[in-house]
Design an enzyme around this catalytic site. Structure first.
Site, PDB file in Angstrom:
ATOM      1  N   LYS A 131      29.605 -78.288 -32.398  1.00  0.00           N
ATOM      2  CA  LYS A 131      28.894 -77.372 -31.489  1.00  0.00           C
ATOM      3  C   LYS A 131      28.011 -78.184 -30.567  1.00  0.00           C
ATOM      4  CE  LYS A 131      28.520 -72.825 -31.074  1.00  0.00           C
ATOM      5  NZ  LYS A 131      29.571 -71.879 -31.463  1.00  0.00           N
TER       6      LYS A 131
ATOM      7  N   GLY B 117      23.927 -56.606 -27.552  1.00  0.00           N
ATOM      8  CA  GLY B 117      24.510 -57.597 -26.645  1.00  0.00           C
ATOM      9  C   GLY B 117      25.547 -56.964 -25.746  1.00  0.00           C
TER      10      GLY B 117
HETATM   11  N1  GLU Z   1      32.148 -70.494 -28.894  1.00  0.00           N
HETATM   12  C1  GLU Z   1      33.153 -69.812 -29.645  1.00  0.00           C
HETATM   13  C2  GLU Z   1      32.764 -69.697 -31.100  1.00  0.00           C
HETATM   14  O1  GLU Z   1      31.610 -69.740 -31.469  1.00  0.00           O
HETATM   15  C3  GLU Z   1      34.517 -70.443 -29.440  1.00  0.00           C
HETATM   16  C4  GLU Z   1      34.622 -71.893 -29.774  1.00  0.00           C
HETATM   17  C5  GLU Z   1      35.908 -72.545 -29.308  1.00  0.00           C
HETATM   18  O2  GLU Z   1      36.742 -71.909 -28.716  1.00  0.00           O
HETATM   19  O3  GLU Z   1      36.023 -73.740 -29.571  1.00  0.00           O
HETATM   20  O4  GLU Z   1      33.577 -69.442 -31.935  1.00  0.00           O
END
Ligand code: GLU
Length: 428
Positions: free
Chosen positions: A107, A219
């Protein structure tokens, strides 16, 4: 608002420790999986439109890559912290594992408020982020994607910077790209639609007719809006949505008891999911306090914003009518509130299962990039539905057979797969 401060990283570790104990995981594997393998902290100087230079803070955390390259979004948020990113990277590992795609968890985050940045400043921030990280991420190591307040256009700037640095085309470096520029049809809708695919399956198991249900959402960003759209298409009625107001940057709950009009609401919402309160009132919405979404007399509650939203301080405001909590956001429920919810017998579909549709479609995007051949939207969505339905059923079956709640069952499946990967690689 909560007055207790919850640390998402401690929560993610607490959830992990509980299940690690339950499945008798050995100490070395526990130690390896309860914290990130690697993390990067850096500064991003940006030349602002007014001639000044502002220095932003950026993070990228790679929690685990035993099952494949680290994978996960990059969040833009003024209150981003390294511990939030650590927690989210852990949840990504479990997310990719529970839907059984060959990816690990990562992340990223930038401490910023893109709502206050011009297009040019946003572009510079995206390029600056990649300049700091270009040697530590890539199609075979760590693949970013959109997340809170970041979108396809940001991904393309990041890709362009990465390709400029490396001097070649690497469409597999990032997912969530615009369609026609290496993106997959259906990717924008994927997280929200995936949330509703698992809800549909849950309601079948609970023998509840979706067309007779009502829901309240927190949201109205990219996840919530497509979830609302599909849920209403399947016959459900959304009576309340809580989101930010454009002018005073505070949250309000917008309620219409006979069901919101999705298309009209989209008209008065910007790309970041903020609504114009005055226009909503003109359209006949009751405007209630931001946290009123949780008190609505509905069948389904959908936290689809940020972490730590259902806490010990507001969990008892949940109406007796609520039968399902669908965690579309990452980490929306704190462990103490979770206990109350489980005690009340509310069926909770945990975050890293419920919102795995986004990353699953990112995986499909990578597959399409590798082939350089792109599927029709129906094909993407039908593959997504199959994956989500099958993951839901595995978790549900385990929760029944082992008499566990859905969160613990999802953790058992996800942790076992990752533990197996680190062991067979000989890491522990
Ligand atoms: N941001 C999205 C999540 O929290 C997608 C992550 C991605 O596609 O790599 O799952």
């Amino acid at each position: 608002m909560s007055t207790t401060s919850y640390n998402p990283y401690e929560i993610a570790q607490q959830q992990f420790d509980k299940v690690a104990e339950k499945i008798g995981l050995d100490n070395a594997t526990r130690e390896l999986l309860r914290q990130p393998l690697r993390e990067y902290h850096f500064l991003i100087p940006v030349h602002m439109d007014d001639g000044s230079v502002q220095v932003f803070k950026g993070f990228r955390v790679q929690h685990n890559d035993a099952r494949g390259p680290a994978k996960g979004g990059i969040r833009f948020h003024p209150e981003e912290t390294i511990d939030t990113v650590r927690a989210l990277s852990m949840w990504m590992t479990w997310k990719c594992s529970v839907v059984d795609i060959p990816l690990g968890g990562g992340k990223g985050g930038i401490v910023c408020d893109p709502r206050n940045l011009s297009e040019r400043e946003q572009e510079q921030l995206c390029r600056g982020y990649v300049r700091q990280l270009a040697r530590n991420v890539g199609p075979f190591t760590d693949v970013p994607a959109p997340d809170v307040m970041s979108s396809a256009k940001h991904m393309l700037w990041m890709l362009d910077e990465y390709e400029t640095i490396h001097g070649a085309k690497y469409p597999g470096f990032i997912t969530g790209k615009p369609v026609g520029m290496g993106g997959s049809l259906g990717r924008t809708e994927a997280t929200g639609f995936g949330v509703i695919y698992v809800l549909r399956e849950a309601l079948k198991k609970l023998e509840i007719d979706i067309t007779k249900t009502t829901a309240s959402f927190q949201g109205f960003g990219n996840v919530a809006r497509y979830a609302v759209q599909l849920y209403q298409q399947l016959g459900g009625t959304v009576i309340a949505i809580s989101c930010w107001n454009q002018n005073d940057k505070r949250a309000y709950t917008f309620r219409k008891r006979d069901g919101i009009d999705y298309n009209a609401l989209i008209e008065i919402t910007d790309a970041f999911g903020t609504i114009n309160k005055e226009k909503a009132a003109d359209l006949g919405y009751e405007v209630l306090p931001g946290d009123a979404w949780i008190e609505q007399d509905v069948d389904i509650l959908v936290p689809a914003a940020l972490e730590n939203q259902i806490t010990i301080e507001n969990v008892n405001n949940i109406s007796k009518k609520v039968k399902v909590i669908l965690e579309a956001a990452n980490g929306p429920t704190t462990p103490d509130a979770d206990e109350v919810i489980q005690g009340r017998g509310i069926f909770l579909i945990p975050d890293f299962l419920a919102n795995a549709g986004g990353v699953t479609c990112s995986y499909f995007e990578q597959v399409q990039c590798n082939m350089n051949y792109y599927w029709e939207k129906d094909e993407v969505l039908s593959k997504l539905d199959t994956k989500m339905t099958s993951a839901f059923n595995s978790v549900y079956d385990l929760s029944l057979s082992k008499k566990m709640n859905m969160r613990d069952a999802a953790y058992v499946i996800a942790i076992n797969r990752v533990a197996q990967a680190v062991k067979s690689r000989g890491w522990v």
